[in-house]
Scaffold this active site. Structure first.
Site, mmCIF file in Angstrom:
data_model
loop_
_atom_site.group_PDB
_atom_site.id
_atom_site.type_symbol
_atom_site.label_atom_id
_atom_site.label_comp_id
_atom_site.label_asym_id
_atom_site.label_seq_id
_atom_site.Cartn_x
_atom_site.Cartn_y
_atom_site.Cartn_z
ATOM 1 N N GLU A 14 23.865 26.086 -11.068
ATOM 2 C CA GLU A 14 22.464 25.685 -11.182
ATOM 3 C C GLU A 14 22.052 24.790 -10.007
ATOM 4 O O GLU A 14 21.086 24.036 -10.094
ATOM 5 C CB GLU A 14 22.247 24.985 -12.529
ATOM 6 C CG GLU A 14 22.361 25.971 -13.680
ATOM 7 C CD GLU A 14 22.551 25.290 -15.028
ATOM 8 O OE1 GLU A 14 21.556 25.058 -15.695
ATOM 9 O OE2 GLU A 14 23.704 25.000 -15.378
ATOM 10 N N SER A 150 21.021 27.655 -18.236
ATOM 11 C CA SER A 150 20.086 28.627 -17.658
ATOM 12 C C SER A 150 20.422 30.061 -18.057
ATOM 13 O O SER A 150 20.231 30.979 -17.270
ATOM 14 C CB SER A 150 20.059 28.527 -16.131
ATOM 15 O OG SER A 150 19.696 27.231 -15.737
ATOM 16 N N TYR A 217 13.519 35.414 -19.014
ATOM 17 C CA TYR A 217 13.469 34.171 -18.258
ATOM 18 C C TYR A 217 12.890 34.350 -16.873
ATOM 19 O O TYR A 217 12.792 33.417 -16.106
ATOM 20 C CB TYR A 217 14.854 33.516 -18.230
ATOM 21 C CG TYR A 217 15.050 32.874 -19.557
ATOM 22 C CD1 TYR A 217 14.787 31.530 -19.747
ATOM 23 C CD2 TYR A 217 15.348 33.647 -20.664
ATOM 24 C CE1 TYR A 217 14.866 30.964 -20.995
ATOM 25 C CE2 TYR A 217 15.429 33.089 -21.913
ATOM 26 C CZ TYR A 217 15.190 31.745 -22.069
ATOM 27 O OH TYR A 217 15.248 31.191 -23.306
ATOM 28 N N ARG A 256 17.267 17.321 -23.820
ATOM 29 C CA ARG A 256 16.463 18.390 -24.421
ATOM 30 C C ARG A 256 17.353 19.173 -25.363
ATOM 31 O O ARG A 256 18.473 19.544 -24.997
ATOM 32 C CB ARG A 256 15.906 19.323 -23.352
ATOM 33 C CG ARG A 256 14.768 20.221 -23.873
ATOM 34 C CD ARG A 256 14.396 21.307 -22.885
ATOM 35 N NE ARG A 256 15.369 22.395 -22.919
ATOM 36 C CZ ARG A 256 15.919 22.962 -21.850
ATOM 37 N NH1 ARG A 256 15.621 22.568 -20.642
ATOM 38 N NH2 ARG A 256 16.800 23.933 -21.996
ATOM 39 N N ASP A 258 17.755 22.581 -27.641
ATOM 40 C CA ASP A 258 17.231 23.941 -27.804
ATOM 41 C C ASP A 258 17.545 24.445 -29.201
ATOM 42 O O ASP A 258 18.679 24.314 -29.673
ATOM 43 C CB ASP A 258 17.864 24.883 -26.770
ATOM 44 C CG ASP A 258 17.440 24.541 -25.347
ATOM 45 O OD1 ASP A 258 16.434 23.826 -25.192
ATOM 46 O OD2 ASP A 258 18.116 24.986 -24.397
ATOM 47 N N GLU A 271 21.900 24.130 -28.860
ATOM 48 C CA GLU A 271 22.623 23.298 -27.890
ATOM 49 C C GLU A 271 21.759 22.116 -27.473
ATOM 50 O O GLU A 271 20.548 22.096 -27.728
ATOM 51 C CB GLU A 271 22.963 24.126 -26.645
ATOM 52 C CG GLU A 271 21.705 24.669 -25.947
ATOM 53 C CD GLU A 271 21.786 24.669 -24.429
ATOM 54 O OE1 GLU A 271 22.816 24.286 -23.863
ATOM 55 O OE2 GLU A 271 20.770 25.033 -23.811
ATOM 56 N N ASN A 273 20.959 19.642 -23.963
ATOM 57 C CA ASN A 273 21.098 19.536 -22.505
ATOM 58 C C ASN A 273 20.904 18.086 -22.094
ATOM 59 O O ASN A 273 19.796 17.568 -22.181
ATOM 60 C CB ASN A 273 20.035 20.389 -21.815
ATOM 61 C CG ASN A 273 20.131 21.839 -22.240
ATOM 62 O OD1 ASN A 273 20.974 22.573 -21.772
ATOM 63 N ND2 ASN A 273 19.278 22.230 -23.179
ATOM 64 N N GLY A 277 16.123 20.373 -16.839
ATOM 65 C CA GLY A 277 15.430 20.588 -15.567
ATOM 66 C C GLY A 277 14.203 19.704 -15.423
ATOM 67 O O GLY A 277 13.548 19.353 -16.405
HETATM 68 N N1 LIG Z 1 22.272 32.691 -31.549
HETATM 69 C C1 LIG Z 1 21.185 33.035 -30.877
HETATM 70 N N2 LIG Z 1 20.214 33.794 -31.451
HETATM 71 C C2 LIG Z 1 19.117 34.155 -30.760
HETATM 72 N N3 LIG Z 1 18.884 33.824 -29.470
HETATM 73 C C3 LIG Z 1 19.805 33.066 -28.836
HETATM 74 C C4 LIG Z 1 20.997 32.642 -29.496
HETATM 75 N N4 LIG Z 1 21.723 31.926 -28.606
HETATM 76 C C5 LIG Z 1 21.020 31.907 -27.471
HETATM 77 N N5 LIG Z 1 19.864 32.583 -27.582
HETATM 78 C C6 LIG Z 1 18.836 32.748 -26.559
HETATM 79 O O1 LIG Z 1 19.392 32.399 -25.311
HETATM 80 C C7 LIG Z 1 18.780 31.215 -24.785
HETATM 81 C C8 LIG Z 1 19.803 30.347 -24.083
HETATM 82 O O2 LIG Z 1 20.813 29.991 -25.005
HETATM 83 P P1 LIG Z 1 21.392 28.517 -25.049
HETATM 84 O O3 LIG Z 1 22.404 28.472 -26.146
HETATM 85 O O4 LIG Z 1 20.276 27.534 -25.136
HETATM 86 O O5 LIG Z 1 22.177 28.400 -23.672
HETATM 87 P P2 LIG Z 1 21.738 27.911 -22.202
HETATM 88 O O6 LIG Z 1 20.302 27.467 -22.267
HETATM 89 O O7 LIG Z 1 22.667 26.775 -21.925
HETATM 90 O O8 LIG Z 1 21.964 29.046 -21.299
HETATM 91 C C9 LIG Z 1 18.121 30.545 -25.979
HETATM 92 O O9 LIG Z 1 17.038 29.732 -25.602
HETATM 93 C C10 LIG Z 1 17.696 31.776 -26.802
HETATM 94 O O10 LIG Z 1 16.527 32.340 -26.247
HETATM 95 MG MG LIG Z 2 19.376 26.376 -23.666
#
Ligand SMILES: Nc1ncnc2c1ncn2[C@@H]1O[C@H](COP(=O)(O)OP(=O)(O)O)[C@@H](O)[C@H]1O
Ligand SMILES: [Mg+2]
Length: 311
Positions: A14, A150, A217, A256, A258, A271, A273, A277
């Protein structure tokens, strides 16, 4: 007026986001009247920190080193106060598997999951457990590396045939991966500043990019709505869970969290963070803006919190 080192870049995947966060923070710090010493973090970090003679460090790094507690550990050793969470909270938050175990123990809802190291597949034949895992999680299953941000390395496996490639992709980012139950729902992010939850940001995919994760994204294919249009009780519950996660992991200053809002209108935490960002399209600054906190005021507050004595 302080002398502020801005730590940015580094070797993380990142890096480019971090350089943009860092540049924006530097501009804000200059407008706030501070002296700014930017450092693109590399092997000479310690001597550069010594030479900088800084009062405080603004850590504008994401992913490996900057967000996992490594740089924070070095700043502790250098005796320089810094923005955001300490090494322990960063280590806990960056490791999604660790954070999810902690959430489960604390009763914070997070999607059911199974986590494995590469050695489980190579030396313990974990592949044989995949049908049982699939049965308990049900397809689609989300496969992700334990420590990335990301959306790097995240794949949605729609059926058993998708799983091996998804695992290979996730293992290319980290030696630990998790298989997680997919939550069909709304994508929410709660930014927290000084222990206060800011207005919720919802990421709304513009077209039907349900499985096409990367597309979601891409700039222009996702709309961000802040404050998210939610019933007051859902907003309250989402804020409550985000704050509980922040406290659980021991975050400081800001973070933050999520979440996904399931079809049952129950939020579940994905998760946290520790260094979200700070670019002009990032979610924490948007949430702050919606709360009437300009970017400069946000940066000023983050810096102030770094200089507050630990409680
Ligand atoms: N179990 C899940 N069910 C549905 N969507 C998910 C799930 N895990 C991740 N996502 C999607 O992927 C995105 C990124 O996942 P995340 O766990 O926040 O990891 P990171 O942001 O660190 O890459 C989430 O914001 C969501 O849109
Ligand atoms: Mg995330």
């Amino acid at each position: 007026m302080s002398r502020v080192v801005v730590l940015k870049g580094g070797r993380s995947l990142e890096r480019s986001v971090s350089l943009r966060s860092g540049a924006r923070v530097e501009d804000a710090l200059l407008r706030l009247g501070h002296i700014v010493v930017p450092i693109d973090v590399s092997t000479d970090l310690m001597p550069r920190l010594r030479d900088a003679g800084a009062d405080v460090a603004f850590v504008a790094m994401h992913g490996r080193d900057g967000e996992d507690g490594t740089v924070q550990e070095l700043l502790e050793i250098a005796g320089i106060p810094y923005t955001g969470s300490g090494p322990a909270a960063c280590a806990r938050a960056t490791d999604k598997v660790m954070a999810k175990y902690l959430m489960q123990e604390a009763g914070i809802p997070t999607p059911p999951f199974f986590a494995f190291n590469e050695t489980a597949f190579r030396e313990l034949g974990a592949a044989d457990a995949l049908p049982a895992i699939a049965e308990r999680l049900e397809f689609p299953i989300v496969v992700k590396p334990s420590s990335q941000g990301s959306a790097l390395g995240i794949k949605f496996a729609r059926n058993p045939a998708d799983v091996p490639a998804a695992l290979v992709a996730a293992f290319s980012y980290d030696s630990k991966v998790l298989l997680e139950r997919h939550v069909a729902g709304r994508d929410l992010a709660v930014s927290i500043l000084d222990g206060e939850a800011l207005p919720i940001v919802e990421a709304v995919p513009r077209d039907d990019a349900f499985y096409d994760f990367e597309a979601r994204y891409e700039i222009g294919r996702t709309d961000f709505v802040c404050p998210a249009d939610l019933p007051p009780e859902v907003t309250a519950r989402t804020h409550e869970l985000a704050l509980a996660t922040y406290e659980l992991l021991g975050c400081r200053g800001f973070a933050r969290v999520d979440l996904m809002l399931g079809p049952d209108a129950e939020p579940t935490v994905l998760e946290a963070n520790p260094i979200p960002g700070l670019t002009d399209t990032s979610l924490l600054p948007q949430a702050a803006e919606a709360a009437g906190i300009s970017f400069d005021a946000l940066v000023a507050r983050m810096l102030e919190l770094a200089l507050e004595p630990a409680t």
